[in-house]
Design an enzyme around this catalytic site. Structure first.
Site, PDB file in Angstrom:
ATOM      1  N   HIS A  46       0.796  -1.114   0.010  1.00  0.00           N
ATOM      2  CA  HIS A  46      -0.001  -0.201  -0.069  1.00  0.00           C
ATOM      3  C   HIS A  46       0.875   1.208  -0.071  1.00  0.00           C
ATOM      4  CE1 HIS A  46      -2.366   3.102   2.117  1.00  0.00           C
ATOM      5  NE2 HIS A  46      -3.170   2.763   1.210  1.00  0.00           N
ATOM      6  N   GLU A  49       2.330   1.605  -3.455  1.00  0.00           N
ATOM      7  CA  GLU A  49       1.154   2.233  -4.324  1.00  0.00           C
ATOM      8  C   GLU A  49       0.984   3.725  -4.317  1.00  0.00           C
ATOM      9  OE1 GLU A  49      -3.205   3.546  -3.906  1.00  0.00           O
ATOM     10  OE2 GLU A  49      -2.779   1.541  -3.002  1.00  0.00           O
ATOM     11  N   HIS A  50       1.067   4.447  -2.954  1.00  0.00           N
ATOM     12  CA  HIS A  50       0.915   5.744  -2.843  1.00  0.00           C
ATOM     13  C   HIS A  50       2.247   6.417  -3.628  1.00  0.00           C
ATOM     14  CE1 HIS A  50      -2.200   6.828   0.341  1.00  0.00           C
ATOM     15  NE2 HIS A  50      -2.319   5.509   0.100  1.00  0.00           N
ATOM     16  N   GLU A 126      -4.558   7.938   7.081  1.00  0.00           N
ATOM     17  CA  GLU A 126      -5.508   6.913   6.474  1.00  0.00           C
ATOM     18  C   GLU A 126      -5.734   6.007   7.518  1.00  0.00           C
ATOM     19  OE1 GLU A 126      -6.068   3.936   2.619  1.00  0.00           O
ATOM     20  OE2 GLU A 126      -4.093   5.383   2.692  1.00  0.00           O
TER      21      GLU A 126
END
Length: 419
Positions: A46, A49-50, A126
């Site tokens: 994740h 991905e960012h 997040e």
């Protein structure tokens, strides 16, 4: 018309031509997600991905955003348990630009130390957002209990502790290991020419270096139990109750879809009618089946006032027992099948859904199922099939329950979970 080509380096290219529309959706899918991470890597998929949107050797983060905005397109990414996807939806005239942008993002990320630290803070926010979203948090509590000590049970975004420990070297090393041709599927659907697109994709990704083989992870063992977390400031009690189900490719998957639909998949489903319409216990109540490469679960979610939690669980258990023990009406199963077929056909009307369908079917089945095949699979499900599956899966002793909120009225014990 579907087309598939696997290049010598292992890169897979999938296309579906849709000449009655003007859009094209392009996706670059990595066949790895959070379940492929080691414990100390939790959240790294994740995080990367960012970071891939934070700038490349050719474009800054602002230039990436301007490129897609200037043509009125959409570009985003997501990480799941078993794959990661970067996608763009554009007019057919801009397909080459979208392909150039996605290949640049995936092949040439900058991993600037300053941007890494900025994005680390974004991910912390997040994670905090999930803490403030009880309907998401209760799912994390459920999976962490259901698949204890297995990567499928860990949160996709990681934890503050695990993300804090991911330094630049670890991020770059993981990226170089997993972002390789054998791990990547490129899927495109919409107004395009398959032969031309394959050549374009071949050229755009020719510089992707080959690295290690895809990581393999053993299947998890479901571990039933009860997990509760007190959060007295919440107005509602959030509940998840689930049992083990089948993997994506199981022969009984169509029966599972039908069973879930009549149980809690629609507004006319048994759970919705009993818990919301008849008793007014919840605004939101539904069931879903979540399937993975080698396992899955059927889960019921409901949100209710704290003093209604015990009755909601009792009513859910009663409906599960009724599904196993009482004869099913042909009309009910027929209605569930019609709903599934209708929603499936409507969902495949856009280039975005077609692109996602292409990639997921290839990742899980290594082939494409036609719409007719899927509809035939649904049509073949009988009332006997549904009840037999219910009796196989809906076993009280295999149940996991997660509860989040004000627990003062719940008094949840295993003897109350009986169906």
């Amino acid at each position: 018309m579907h087309h598939k080509e696997v290049l010598p380096d292992g890169l897979t290219i999938l296309t579906e031509e849709m000449h009655n529309i003007r859009s094209v959706t392009l996706g670059v899918w990595l066949k790895q997600g959070s379940r492929h991470e080691m414990p100390h890597e939790n959240g790294i998929s994740h995080f990367i991905e960012h970071l891939l949107f934070k700038g490349t050797q050719r474009r800054s983060a602002a230039e990436i955003a301007r490129t897609i905005d200037s043509i009125g397109g959409q570009c985003d990414a997501f990480t799941s348990k078993e794959y990661t996807c970067f996608y763009a939806r554009v007019l057919d005239d801009h397909l080459l630009l979208a392909l150039d942008l996605l290949s640049d993002i995936v092949l040439h990320p900058k991993f600037d130390p300053e941007n890494i630290e900025k994005e680390r803070k974004v991910i912390f926010e997040e994670i905090k957002m999930v803490e403030d979203s009880p309907d998401e948090l209760v799912y994390d509590l459920f999976t962490e209990t259901f698949w204890r000590s297995h990567p499928l049970g860990r949160p996709i975004q990681g934890t503050v502790e695990s993300v804090s420990a991911l330094g630049p070297e670890a991020l770059v090393s993981y990226f170089r290991e997993v972002y390789s041709p054998a791990n990547v599927v490129i899927a495109a659907a919409g107004h395009l020419d398959s032969s031309r697109f394959v050549q374009m994709a071949r050229e755009a990704f020719s510089a992707m270096p080959a690295s290690g083989a895809p990581r393999q992870v053993a299947p998890p063992l479901a571990q039933p139990g009860i997990v509760t977390r007190e959060k007295k400031d919440l107005e509602q009690l959030h509940l998840c109750l689930g049992v083990e189900a089948y993997e994506q490719g199981h022969p009984a998957r169509y029966t599972g879809y039908v069973m879930n639909t009549l149980l809690g998949g629609t507004m006319s489903s048994r759970l919705f009618q009993r818990i919301r319409e008849e008793r007014g216990l919840a605004y939101t109540v539904f069931s879903s089946i979540n399937s993975f490469a080698d396992t899955g679960y059927l889960i019921v979610y409901a949100a209710t006032r704290p003093e209604g939690g015990r009755e909601v669980i009792e009513q859910v258990c009663a409906e599960l027992a009724r599904l196993k023990d009482l004869p099913l009406a042909e009309s009910e199963v027929h209605a569930a099948k019609d709903h599934l077929k209708g929603s499936l056909m409507l969902s495949l009307e856009s280039s975005s859904s077609r692109m996602s369908n292409l990639a997921r079917q290839d990742i899980y089945y290594n082939r494409q199922f036609s719409l007719d095949e899927i509809i035939e699979g649904i049509d073949q499900v009988t009332t006997v099939d549904v009840q037999q599956l219910a009796r196989t899966l809906l076993v009280s002793g295999g149940c996991t329950v997660a509860a989040l909120g004000n627990l003062s009225h719940l008094n949840l014990t295993p003897d109350r979970i009986r169906f």
